[in-house]
Design a protein around this motif. Sequence first.
Motif, PDB file in Angstrom:
ATOM      1  N   SER A  14       0.479  -1.044   0.021  1.00  0.00           N
ATOM      2  CA  SER A  14       0.030  -0.171   0.014  1.00  0.00           C
ATOM      3  C   SER A  14       0.785   0.913  -0.237  1.00  0.00           C
ATOM      4  N   PHE A  15       1.930   1.247   0.919  1.00  0.00           N
ATOM      5  CA  PHE A  15       2.778   2.285   0.954  1.00  0.00           C
ATOM      6  C   PHE A  15       3.752   2.779  -0.804  1.00  0.00           C
ATOM      7  N   MET A  16       3.642   1.040  -1.112  1.00  0.00           N
ATOM      8  CA  MET A  16       4.426   1.661  -2.332  1.00  0.00           C
ATOM      9  C   MET A  16       3.457   2.348  -3.829  1.00  0.00           C
ATOM     10  N   GLY A  17       1.900   2.080  -3.211  1.00  0.00           N
ATOM     11  CA  GLY A  17       0.885   2.449  -4.182  1.00  0.00           C
ATOM     12  C   GLY A  17       0.558   3.779  -3.825  1.00  0.00           C
ATOM     13  N   LEU A  18       0.980   4.408  -2.643  1.00  0.00           N
ATOM     14  CA  LEU A  18       0.433   5.200  -2.369  1.00  0.00           C
ATOM     15  C   LEU A  18       1.691   6.699  -2.344  1.00  0.00           C
ATOM     16  N   HIS A  19       3.176   6.533  -2.953  1.00  0.00           N
ATOM     17  CA  HIS A  19       3.475   7.467  -3.157  1.00  0.00           C
ATOM     18  C   HIS A  19       3.897   6.773  -4.656  1.00  0.00           C
ATOM     19  N   ALA A  20       3.483   5.984  -5.341  1.00  0.00           N
ATOM     20  CA  ALA A  20       2.940   6.369  -6.812  1.00  0.00           C
ATOM     21  C   ALA A  20       2.756   7.370  -7.619  1.00  0.00           C
ATOM     22  N   GLN A  21       1.939   8.067  -6.952  1.00  0.00           N
ATOM     23  CA  GLN A  21       0.801   8.934  -7.433  1.00  0.00           C
ATOM     24  C   GLN A  21       0.440  10.220  -6.057  1.00  0.00           C
ATOM     25  N   GLU A  22      -0.340  10.778  -6.805  1.00  0.00           N
ATOM     26  CA  GLU A  22      -0.905  11.795  -6.095  1.00  0.00           C
ATOM     27  C   GLU A  22      -1.702  11.604  -5.352  1.00  0.00           C
ATOM     28  N   PHE A  23      -1.356  10.966  -3.938  1.00  0.00           N
ATOM     29  CA  PHE A  23      -2.683  10.188  -3.233  1.00  0.00           C
ATOM     30  C   PHE A  23      -3.413  10.963  -2.355  1.00  0.00           C
ATOM     31  N   GLN A  24      -4.381  10.724  -2.252  1.00  0.00           N
ATOM     32  CA  GLN A  24      -5.323  11.419  -1.560  1.00  0.00           C
ATOM     33  C   GLN A  24      -6.611  10.200  -1.196  1.00  0.00           C
ATOM     34  N   GLY A  25      -6.477  10.770   0.395  1.00  0.00           N
ATOM     35  CA  GLY A  25      -8.660   9.642   0.355  1.00  0.00           C
ATOM     36  C   GLY A  25      -9.220  10.733   1.647  1.00  0.00           C
ATOM     37  N   MET A  26     -10.567   9.375   1.681  1.00  0.00           N
ATOM     38  CA  MET A  26     -11.770  10.424   1.952  1.00  0.00           C
ATOM     39  C   MET A  26     -11.990   9.402   2.941  1.00  0.00           C
TER      40      MET A  26
END
Length: 296
Positions: A14-26
């Motif tokens: 998940s961490f790798m996916g988080l940094h692979a893009q402009e991550f945002q969550g709600m």
Amino acid sequence: MYKVIFSLVLAVASFMGLHAQEFQGMAVYESKTSTSDFKTRMEGNKEMTLDMQKMIEERMKKMFEKTFILNFDKSASIYKEEEKLDTPGQGGGGMRMMMSMTGGGGTYYKNVKEKSYTVDKEFMGKEFLVKDSLPNLKWKMEGETRVIGGYNCFKATAVRPASKTDFRNFRPKKEDAATTKPADGTKKTNLMDELDMPKETIITAWYTPEIPVNQGPENYWGLPGLILEVNDGKTVILCSKVVLNPKVKTEIKASTKGKVTTQKEFDETVLKKMEEFREMNQGRGGNGGMRMRIGG
């Protein structure tokens, strides 16, 4: 052991996916504070009619049951109460004051990278912009796990001082001879004289490493994963929905409106006003005016 390893693997992915893009969550949170002790006290008050009890219970529900939205990215978040249309006749000064003292009102901005927060609050008709450092919560990692909304969560606990300006922390004083029968024979009806404030509260949090952001509701933070539930023994804040990388992005920035102040200065302002209300009520002979003012 295997469950911990599995969760850590998921967290890394998940961490790798988080940094692979402009991550945002709600995340959507439901906050509910128990009012059972206040209801018991009301039911024992012979001077209060059933209609009065019902009215106060409805207003307490409005104050103590709320929905919040947390928008977050890798380093910051904004936490705000879900906007609802105000019910006519329920927006008096006393009611607004209590709403601001039960976690509502304003936008709570946390920057975990800078370890700071900013929150705009309205109090007694004035706007304040509270800026300060995030609380240093010394979390103790526990061994328990559970699943919340499909996410594997781990338990952590911490002890923190109780905020004297958060009405959710107040508890009715226990009935005893000293409080029910004052020396002058009169009955105390001043709300502030009937409440106790604990010195500290034990916080229980459940976080998921599967969403590896150092965020959570309100001013909770500091765990290796999004906090999905917080319980302080009286208030429970539970996440009911999570959306990762929503199509519509939210601008995550601090509010700029209001008189800039520290948390300590703001608390002193609130406590001073509460003391003024208490003295004003005593000047009226303790006839319950303060209780009704807080009720609405």
